[in-house]
Design an enzyme around this catalytic site. Structure first.
Site, PDB file in Angstrom:
ATOM      1  CB  CYS A 421      52.305 -11.503  55.239  1.00 25.73           C
ATOM      2  SG  CYS A 421      52.988 -10.745  53.537  1.00 25.73           S
ATOM      3  CE  LYS A 424      52.568  -5.701  54.400  1.00 32.97           C
ATOM      4  NZ  LYS A 424      51.806  -5.800  53.110  1.00 32.97           N
ATOM      5  CB  ALA A 455      47.041   7.214  43.512  1.00 31.21           C
ATOM      6  CG  ASP A 457      47.047   0.316  42.338  1.00 31.96           C
ATOM      7  OD1 ASP A 457      47.113  -1.257  42.488  1.00 31.96           O
ATOM      8  OD2 ASP A 457      46.578   0.735  41.611  1.00 31.96           O
ATOM      9  CG  ASP A 475      73.137   0.641  50.161  1.00 29.05           C
ATOM     10  OD1 ASP A 475      74.018  -0.395  50.776  1.00 29.05           O
ATOM     11  OD2 ASP A 475      73.714   1.491  49.391  1.00 29.05           O
ATOM     12  CG  ASP A 498      75.302   3.004  45.906  1.00 31.53           C
ATOM     13  OD1 ASP A 498      76.615   2.863  46.108  1.00 31.53           O
ATOM     14  OD2 ASP A 498      74.504   2.048  46.621  1.00 31.53           O
ATOM     15  N   GLY A 548      57.086   1.489  49.750  1.00 32.07           N
ATOM     16  CA  GLY A 548      57.680   0.761  50.510  1.00 32.07           C
ATOM     17  C   GLY A 548      57.242  -0.651  51.226  1.00 32.07           C
ATOM     18  CG  HIS A 549      57.705  -4.684  53.105  1.00 37.48           C
ATOM     19  ND1 HIS A 549      56.267  -5.173  52.946  1.00 37.48           N
ATOM     20  CD2 HIS A 549      58.281  -5.629  53.889  1.00 37.48           C
ATOM     21  CE1 HIS A 549      56.297  -6.386  53.600  1.00 37.48           C
ATOM     22  NE2 HIS A 549      57.239  -6.617  54.105  1.00 37.48           N
ATOM     23  CG  ASP A 636      78.810   5.030  47.444  1.00 39.58           C
ATOM     24  OD1 ASP A 636      79.107   4.254  46.389  1.00 39.58           O
ATOM     25  OD2 ASP A 636      78.068   4.837  48.237  1.00 39.58           O
TER      26      ASP A 636
END
Length: 760
Positions: A421, A424, A455, A457, A475, A498, A548-549, A636
């Site tokens: 982590c 990040k 919002a 979380d 993907d 997809d 997301g990350h 695809d």
């Protein structure tokens, strides 16, 4: 030990002129650690002005006299942004565009050339063809030569306004080429010059010699004639002069005094009375030292020189050296251009004159040969490129000792980066980027999203409408283009495909991003460009980004987890193929081989741009066409290649198919690069699908055979549908913007042992 150098400064080159081409070559041969280099250009190929007359005369091919900027950028490890700059924000240090986010710089350099000044002459802008920008002029020239070839019985009249070296050389080249095309056709040529002699910037001996050549070749000279207007009638264009002279012509070329782009002065840069950037001996703007300039767009305050390509070429290396010094905080070196220079002026055919100071020699074939050798030697610098592969140890040492390396802010050494982590991207960076995106884009409103970015979380929360199912796909891959904004669009199209292949409507998406190491500002800039591209496509699909990350890594990588909604009874499955149906593919093949060649600097820039255009096209409208024409199965075409994905379909459906190899749509250049052996690293694994080809020995040597296994990024949709609907569906696809759509074959029968018969 990790040895990836963080990005700490941005050098942005605006324009792909001669000077910047040299800068790219210099930085490619000796990269500067910690610098992100970006080229912004609205043309993919820089025409070399020294060879332009020879190209017009038919003595050179296009590739002989154009610098291909994409492989040059690859060599320099530079981002290439194909767009037109429209301004500068010199407070925020940003380059502005009409249709994409601004790009931030620490140091910028401008080399966008000039254009003939026609705006003050009534009708000149509307009814003449300016010789600059050269790329635009060449498009007109191709149309003119095609017209002369087609209208072989129609006499035509041509005029050049401007009697400097450029105008005279252009006139002789135009005449030579057109008389080659139609040697028996009566053609008329006029040259207008406001002064009483040609080539006012050259020696009188050179002007006199060229005047005699023009007269001997039947060119009508109008010396001392100032053009005041150009008017057009249904029959011809009328050139009006101050003396009262009026001459009718069919084509008018404008080669007069140069002008600068208006946005330069509007941005706040100090300019001269014609709008050109005023620069010092260090090639810096006299008003904004973070901006450099070279070539026609610049005027050296203490050493003014004519707007000639020779000076742009001579400025290239000093510009590269001073950009490098400025980035490293070192003292800059002055550059003083020479006052006298050698002019080699072509006379249309394979002869030329040489002029320097008051000495003129020619016109002789040996001077042309001399000029040709000089020009080809210069161009060879930009075509003989080899990927620069530094040893790992060398890269590490250079990064650790670079003056650009930021001082460590913790106990972690600057060349090491945390994992887990700790890798990040910081929350403040994310908040800043998402706030910028929120201000510049219109996000779709989706009531099914209970918790998203609005919002934030620990997770996003969605509802699924009654009677529908949630379709999910994921993907993620490394960047294959060096513009984060474009990559964000391409990757998003790829991920959404997809859903379209399942007959699902996009609903929302989660992003996963790896951003190259850099300072906080550089991380934020990269992430902003990337997510701006991604949200542009997501918003068009009415599927907002809901979370997301993000992590820091050695290189840019991006992916999406996409959610879609569908009617469970109307899903397209790979098992839905039926005997008697046709197979339609919507996009051309070849991205795998083209980008494999691009990595080795062996793909032409225009081929890669064609591939990018294809990857930027969404499959959304194609899915709608297939829906309208009763498709029953769809997929695809991505990493496994056409045949790999087709094998998945025939195995699931237990059918045999017949495929026409010659019907394959192929991207420009893909056939050539595949035949040269430039294949994706995934290609060998994809070849396993060949075991399903019934007549493998008969087609294995076909030139298109390798493209059956070529992995695609953001490839097209492949669908099966009733054969009586195929022709109308194909027409609808082409009307919807898929001109490369093809009927590839048909399903012949049901069988427990699926096979593919390929005809050629």
């Amino acid at each position: 030990m990790q040895s990836v150098q963080p990005i700490v400064k941005d050098l942005v080159l605006i324009g792909g002129g001669h000077s910047h081409a040299i800068v790219l070559k210099q930085f490619g041969m000796k990269p500067l650690p910690g610098i992100r280099l970006t080229l912004i250009t609205d043309v993919m190929h820089t025409p070399y002005s020294g060879m332009l007359p020879g190209y017009v005369a038919g003595l050179y091919r296009f590739d002989d006299c154009h610098i291909d900027l994409r492989p040059l950028c690859q060599f320099a490890q530079a981002q290439m942004v194909v767009d037109r700059a429209i301004g500068l924000d010199l407070t925020q240090n940003q380059v502005l565009f009409a249709d994409r986010p601004p790009i931030t710089f620490d140091i910028a350099s401008i080399d966008i050339g000039s254009t003939p000044s026609a705006a003050t002459i009534p009708g000149a802008t509307e009814h003449s063809i300016p010789v600059k920008p050269i790329s635009q002029f060449l498009q007109y020239w191709e149309q003119i030569t095609a017209q002369v070839q087609a209208d072989f019985n129609r006499p035509m009249r041509f005029a050049v306004v401007g009697g400097g070296a450029g105008g005279v050389e252009l006139m002789l080249s135009v005449q030579t080429r057109l008389q080659q095309i139609q040697p028996t056709l009566p053609l008329e040529f006029h040259l207008f010059q406001r002064g009483n002699r040609l080539l006012p910037e050259q020696a009188a001996s050179a002007a006199n010699q060229l005047q005699h050549i023009l007269i001997d070749r039947g060119v009508q000279l109008h010396l001392g004639e100032t053009v005041t207007a150009i008017k057009a009638s249904s029959a011809a264009k009328q050139i009006h002069c101050k003396s009262g002279l009026t001459v009718e012509c069919d084509v008018v070329f404008w080669v007069t005094q140069a002008a600068a782009a208006s946005w330069l002065a509007n941005s706040g840069l100090e300019t001269d009375d014609r709008g050109f950037i005023q620069i010092s001996e260090t090639l810096q703007s006299i008003s904004h030292p973070q901006v450099f300039a070279a070539g026609d767009v610049a005027t050296m305050v203490n050493h003014p020189r004519p707007k000639a390509g020779v000076f742009a070429v001579r400025q290239g290396k000093p510009l590269a050296d001073n950009l490098r010094r400025a980035l490293q905080g070192q003292a800059l070196q002055p550059f003083i251009p020479q006052k006298q220079f050698l002019s080699l002026i072509g006379t249309g055919g394979r002869s030329a004159i040489a002029s320097r100071s008051n000495l003129t020699i020619g016109a002789y074939p040996w001077i042309w040969q001399w000029k040709d050798r000089i020009d080809r030697r210069f161009m060879q610098k930009f075509s003989d490129l080899q990927p620069m592969m530094q040893p790992k140890e060398s890269r590490q040492t250079e990064a650790l000792t670079s003056p650009l390396t930021p001082a460590p802010s913790s106990s972690v050494p600057p060349s090491m980066h945390c994992a887990g982590c700790g890798s990040k991207v910081g929350s403040s960076i994310l908040e800043k980027v998402l706030s910028r995106i929120e201000k510049t884009t219109d996000r779709p409103i989706c009531p099914d999203i209970l918790i998203g970015l609005d919002a934030p979380d620990d997770a996003a929360v969605l509802t699924v409408p009654s009677g529908q199912v949630m379709v999910q796909t994921l993907d993620y891959f490394r960047s294959l283009v060096n513009d984060p904004y474009l990559f964000g669009q391409i990757a998003t199209n790829h991920c959404l495909s997809d859903l379209y292949a399942m007959n699902a409507a996009p609903h929302s998406a989660l992003a996963i991003v790896s951003v190259p190491y850099g300072t906080a500002d550089k991380l934020a800039e990269t992430l902003y460009q990337l997510l701006s591209g991604a949200t542009k496509i997501l918003n068009q699909a009415e599927a907002p980004l809901i979370g997301g990350h993000t992590i820091e890594g050695a290189e840019l990588a991006f992916g999406l987890s996409c959610n879609g909604l569908a009617n469970p009874d109307r899903l397209w499955r790979k098992s839905g193929m039926q005997p008697g149906q046709a197979l339609i593919l919507t996009k051309p093949l070849g991205t795998g081989t083209l980008f494999a060649a691009d990595m080795q600097l062996q793909a032409k820039g225009r081929w890669i741009e064609g591939a990018i255009d294809s990857m930027l096209q969404s499959n959304q409208a194609a899915a709608a066409c297939f829906r309208d024409y009763s498709a029953t199965a769809c997929t695809d075409i991505t990493g496994f290649g056409l045949l790999g994905h087709l094998v998945e379909m025939i195995r699931a459906s237990q059918v045999a198919i017949e495929l026409d190899l010659n019907a394959l749509p192929v991207l420009d250049g893909a056939k050539a690069t595949a035949q040269q052996g430039f294949l994706s690293s995934l290609h060998p694994q994809n070849l396993k699908a060949a075991q399903f080809i019934q007549n493998l020995k008969q087609i294995i040597h076909h030139p298109l055979y390798p493209l059956l296994f070529d992995p695609q990024t953001s490839g097209g949709l492949l669908a099966s549908l009733p054969i009586d609907q195929a022709t109308r569906c194909l027409q609808a696809l082409r009307t919807s913007g898929y001109p490369h759509s093809r009927i590839l074959g048909h399903i012949t029968s049901s069988t427990p042992t699926p096979t593919i018969l390929i005809t050629s």
